[in-house]
Design an enzyme around this catalytic site. Structure first.
Site, mmCIF file in Angstrom:
data_model
loop_
_atom_site.group_PDB
_atom_site.id
_atom_site.type_symbol
_atom_site.label_atom_id
_atom_site.label_comp_id
_atom_site.label_asym_id
_atom_site.label_seq_id
_atom_site.Cartn_x
_atom_site.Cartn_y
_atom_site.Cartn_z
ATOM 1 N N LYS A 76 16.147 51.891 -13.715
ATOM 2 C CA LYS A 76 14.744 52.089 -13.379
ATOM 3 C C LYS A 76 14.165 50.799 -12.811
ATOM 4 O O LYS A 76 14.498 49.700 -13.267
ATOM 5 C CB LYS A 76 13.979 52.514 -14.635
ATOM 6 N N SER A 166 7.768 58.607 -17.034
ATOM 7 C CA SER A 166 7.757 57.925 -15.755
ATOM 8 C C SER A 166 9.146 57.588 -15.205
ATOM 9 O O SER A 166 9.281 57.073 -14.099
ATOM 10 C CB SER A 166 6.966 56.626 -15.883
ATOM 11 N N SER A 190 8.581 58.370 -21.786
ATOM 12 C CA SER A 190 8.919 58.255 -20.369
ATOM 13 C C SER A 190 10.399 58.421 -20.051
ATOM 14 O O SER A 190 10.768 58.541 -18.894
ATOM 15 C CB SER A 190 8.457 56.901 -19.827
#
Length: 521
Positions: A76, A166, A190
């Site tokens: 990420k 996210s 997330s």
């Protein structure tokens, strides 16, 4: 080959059925074929091929570094990667290149894992759909599976569904078989939220078990590096590599035990499963409720004890979470002032004007909104009424979990999300704060209490999209939690996305979503 587990790929390497370089090229080609998903912000092709060749040389010499040597992985884009741009999907950091690796990234590289690229996300991890980043929204790979296209009657390249967030890019990368594992961050769900919506396994370890050094912070007291894989066994292997104390992160603790592989013969009859009655939240879909009931039934039929339990302060959790989250966001985002990090505005008539215009240009509306509300909560006249009160409620929420686990419950079984993945156009009709409150309702209590939690895909909805359930365990009982999760995984028979890409058979158990509810649920 792209759908194999980590153990199977390692065996294929040793037997010479495929080389790390060949596998790396397969993943790179797969990334190019799935570009419309927008899962990656940056693809590190040259670096990946260099790593793969080095891994191949070690394998030929018979000295692999470990179970992850030669395995492609993704990260990420809020984890620092040395000499590789790290943006947090924000204009504020669009040109930021860290000089060092986050601890978790370095540990994977030290094991010989091959970095494929940096994945897309919500800006500064503030969102629950991976729709609010500077590089555009991420598309769920299941949007293009035959199960969804056939049953939802969706058009070829419209009506696509969100990944959740996210860490949506990381979940999409694993679900679309462009990497075998991916790092996400989990502050309020997330990692688990996109894991559930993309049909992959998503683990949030115990707070402090995995180092946060090099993870660009959102909420320091809740942030945890998350692990996304296609199987629970793969998540356990990855956690075994990442866990342990780090001198660069004072919140870390030594790993309670070595964790490499999970036992195949785990006896679920010794387990007591708790069903929190407060998790029957408004908006919970009938299909998700049916999956919850179905898995509770599976536990009972296998001889496990299933009991309804109470977590009485759950109703205050989401509001408490937002107060604490926004307050810490306001503090953490203060460093982006145009002087020390990131973007600097050309408006230079005064220092104050430069500060203001830098932050207006660099942050999107969502980030600016959270900073404003966080600063309001931290005002001298509001501090006791909002921030201190929220901290007290947080302690009560943690005490609820402590009481339940102290009463003999081994794991809690809950939904991960209210429903399956929403269509992008429907999801974006509501504002970010409303969407986050809805999507984080089941996941953020575990962050508030610092507990391990894992989302496991259990079935497909009537629309042909994944539904996941969450298991929550006591602090530092990550191994037992994963043992139970693996039992669930083996019991439900969730279809892989590759099955659904090539066939209209969308369910291994077509009646699963219509079963009668167990008394516990």
């Amino acid at each position: 080959m792209l759908g194999l587990t980590l153990k199977e790929v390692s065996l294929a390497f040793r037997e010479g059925r495929i080389s790390p370089t060949e596998l790396c090229r397969k993943c790179l080609n797969r990334i190019k074929k799935t570009q419309r998903l927008n899962a990656y912000i940056a693809v590190t092709e040259e670096f990946a091929l260099k790593q793969a060749r080095q891994s191949e040389a070690r394998l030929l010499q018979g000295i692999p570094k470990g179970p992850l040597d030669g395995i492609p992985f993704a990260v990420k884009d809020n984890f620092c990667t040395a000499n590789i741009r790290t943006t947090c999907a924000s204009k504020m950091l669009k040109d930021y290149t860290p000089p060092y690796n986050a601890t978790v990234v370095q540990k994977l590289l030290d094991q010989g894992a091959v970095l494929m690229g940096k994945t897309n996300m919500d800006e500064f991890a503030m969102g629950a759909g991976s729709t609010d980043g500077a590089f555009g929204p991420v598309r769920n790979p299941w949007s293009y599976a035959a199960s969804y296209r056939t049953q939802a009657g969706a058009a070829s390249d419209s009506d696509w569904v969100i990944t959740g967030g996210s860490s949506g890019g990381s979940a999409a990368a694993v679900a679309s078989c462009t990497s075998y594992l991916a790092l996400g961050s989990d502050t309020g769900g997330s990692t688990r939220n996109p894991g559930a919506l993309c049909g992959v396994v998503a683990l949030k370890p115990t707070y402090g078990l995995v180092s946060r050094h090099g993870l660009i912070p959102l909420v320091n007291s809740m942030d945890v590096p998350g692990i996304i894989t296609r199987s629970v066994g793969d998540a356990a292997i990855t956690l075994g590599v990442l866990q342990g104390a780090d001198v660069r992160d004072s919140t870390t603790v030594p790993a309670p035990s070595a964790l490499t592989e999970l036992p195949e013969d785990f006896d679920v009859r010794n387990i007591c499963v708790g069903i929190p009655k407060e998790y029957h939240a408004p908006g919970l879909s009938e299909e998700t409720l049916a999956q919850w009931s179905r898995v509770a039934d599976l536990f009972e039929k296998a001889g496990a004890r299933v009991e309804q339990v109470s977590l009485p302060h759950t109703q205050y959790s989401i509001v408490c979470y937002h107060v604490l989250c926004h307050a810490e966001v306001a503090s953490n985002m203060a460093r982006f002032d145009g002087l020390e990090y990131g973007h600097r505005s050309e408006m230079k008539s005064s220092t104050e004007v430069m500060y203001a215009s830098t932050r207006h240009e660099g942050f999107n509306d969502v980030v600016r909104g959270r900073i404003l509300s966080g600063n309001y909560f931290l005002l001298k006249q509001n501090y006791q009424h909002y921030f201190v009160k929220a901290q007290k409620v947080r302690r009560l929420i943690a005490d609820d979990f402590r009481h339940v686990f102290g009463s003999g419950i081994d794991v809690l079984l809950t939904p991960t999300t209210l429903t399956d993945a929403a269509c992008y156009h429907d999801f974006t009709q509501e504002d970010n704060r409303t969407r986050s409150a809805q999507e984080d309702v089941f996941t953020q209590p575990a962050n508030m209490a610092g507990l391990p939690a894992v989302s496991v895909p259990t079935g497909l909805s009537q629309r042909g999209l994944p539904i996941g359930l969450q298991l929550i365990g006591p602090a530092l009982e990550d191994k037992k939690l994963l043992c139970v999760a693996q039992w669930v995984e083996q019991s439900v028979g969730f279809p892989s996305i590759s099955d659904c890409e090539n066939t209209q058979e969308s369910r291994k158990d077509p009646g699963a979503t219509r079963r009668e509810q167990t008394s516990a649920v």
